[in-house]
Design an enzyme around this catalytic site. Structure first.
Site, PDB file in Angstrom:
ATOM      1  N   HIS A  20      -9.085  -4.156   0.144  1.00 45.17           N
ATOM      2  CA  HIS A  20      -7.771  -3.595   0.436  1.00 45.17           C
ATOM      3  C   HIS A  20      -7.157  -4.211   1.701  1.00 45.17           C
ATOM      4  O   HIS A  20      -7.704  -4.094   2.798  1.00 45.17           O
ATOM      5  CB  HIS A  20      -7.852  -2.080   0.609  1.00 45.17           C
ATOM      6  CG  HIS A  20      -6.505  -1.435   0.793  1.00 45.17           C
ATOM      7  ND1 HIS A  20      -5.619  -1.280  -0.250  1.00 45.17           N
ATOM      8  CD2 HIS A  20      -5.875  -0.944   1.885  1.00 45.17           C
ATOM      9  CE1 HIS A  20      -4.514  -0.714   0.191  1.00 45.17           C
ATOM     10  NE2 HIS A  20      -4.643  -0.501   1.493  1.00 45.17           N
ATOM     11  N   SER A  78       0.831  -1.201   0.000  1.00 44.05           N
ATOM     12  CA  SER A  78       0.000   0.000   0.000  1.00 44.05           C
ATOM     13  C   SER A  78       0.873   1.262   0.000  1.00 44.05           C
ATOM     14  O   SER A  78       1.606   1.511  -0.956  1.00 44.05           O
ATOM     15  CB  SER A  78      -0.968  -0.048   1.186  1.00 44.05           C
ATOM     16  OG  SER A  78      -1.968   0.932   1.073  1.00 44.05           O
ATOM     17  N   ASP A 120     -10.796  -3.143  -4.416  1.00 47.59           N
ATOM     18  CA  ASP A 120      -9.983  -2.124  -3.739  1.00 47.59           C
ATOM     19  C   ASP A 120      -9.995  -0.858  -4.580  1.00 47.59           C
ATOM     20  O   ASP A 120      -9.828  -0.919  -5.807  1.00 47.59           O
ATOM     21  CB  ASP A 120      -8.556  -2.651  -3.583  1.00 47.59           C
ATOM     22  CG  ASP A 120      -7.603  -1.701  -2.878  1.00 47.59           C
ATOM     23  OD1 ASP A 120      -8.048  -0.641  -2.396  1.00 47.59           O
ATOM     24  OD2 ASP A 120      -6.407  -2.040  -2.796  1.00 47.59           O
TER      25      ASP A 120
END
Length: 310
Positions: free
Chosen positions: A279, A154, A249
């Site tokens: 996510h 991320s 996501d």
């Protein structure tokens, strides 16, 4: 179709267990405080074959944690890992088990970086820590690095992609490969998936806007590509990459577009999209089959990148 109905059934229990927290009215300071107060989900159980040592970067004092096989001798490959957390949260402790698993699986040194975070320390503070950690990994007193790969999850993947750009531009350390897992690399929110309706208890558009605003608070004028790698204009001469995305996501499309830009520039890219995942779900529900496939892809790519001759 409701968001939950689009999620792989094995990934629903964690999502359904999350408390209902309304983040819309909170500022970034309050959100960061809540996120940082969460207990570590999987505390580390030290493995007898792995030595763990903490160090600090000379310039900022940011913490490093090094996981290294006790049997290591001579040159060993290294993986410099940047944790996720939206640029405002995340810690070494929350990633200890994952980093130890990488060291065990690949016989490598893993250098985990507790970079500075927004809102207290916006860009470029945390990014500079990550780049310095790469330099440190190639020249330190603990081990002699062979191949050096970088990567993260991320926001950590954004750090890795930016570090790769800077290393190329400045003639910095050679990077054998980059692991960009569910990367959050575009501050503009122009993709279709960025506007997708998702459960507000996970990463969603309003929270992402606040996180990016806090991270880029001190940027005047053009946002640097090192901060938001999607806006780079030159994707040539970068390391090969694994890029992963999760189907439900909001970051999905920016990961795919970044992979396409690298491929157009002639970079070897392995792009994986995991349907039915939200996510970070591969970290929250690691025993789900789709999560196992996601982690297997990461480990397979890391195996290749660390096998490259330095």
């Amino acid at each position: 179709m409701a968001f939950i109905d689009q999620i792989d059934p094995e990934l629903r229990p964690y999502l359904n267990s999350l408390p209902a927290i309304d983040l819309e009215a909170l500022d970034m300071q309050a959100i960061a405080k809540i996120a940082r107060a969460k207990p570590v989900a999987m505390p580390l159980v030290p493995h007898p074959d792995i030595a763990i040592r903490d160090d600090r970067l000379a310039s900022s004092g940011a913490r490093l944690r090094v996981f290294m096989p006790r049997s290591a001798a001579g040159n060993i490959p290294a993986f410099v890992y940047f944790h996720g957390g939206g640029f405002f949260t995340g810690s070494l402790e929350a990633n200890d088990s994952l980093c130890q698993s990488f060291a065990l699986a690949h016989g490598c040194a893993v250098v985990a970086v507790d970079y500075r975070k927004a809102p207290e320390d916006p860009y470029p503070a945390g990014f500079d820590d990550c780049y310095e950690a790469l330099v440190w990994a190639t020249n330190n007193g603990l081990f002699e690095a062979g191949a050096v790969a970088i990567g993260g999850i991320s926001a950590g993947a954004a750090m890795a992609a930016g570090v790769a750009l800077r290393a190329r531009d400045e003639g910095g350390p050679k990077i054998s490969g980059q692991i960009l897992a569910i990367p959050g690399i575009d501050y503009r929110f122009q993709t279709a998936s960025s506007r997708m309706e998702v459960d507000k208890r996970i990463w969603h558009l309003s929270l992402a806007r606040k996180a990016w605003a806090a991270y880029l608070r001190d940027v005047v004028g053009q946002v640097p590509a090192y901060a938001s790698p999607s806006i780079a204009t030159d994707f040539s001469n970068l390391p090969p990459a694994l890029i992963t995305a999760e189907g439900e996501d909001i970051l999905r499309d920016e990961a795919i577009e970044f992979a396409q830009n690298l491929m157009r520039a002639g970079i070897a890219v392995d792009l994986r999209v995991f349907a039915g995942a939200y996510h970070g779900s591969f970290a929250y529900e690691p025993e789900a089959e789709v999560s196992k496939a996601h982690l297997a892809a990461i480990n397979s790519a890391l195996e290749r990148f660390l096998a490259v001759e330095a």
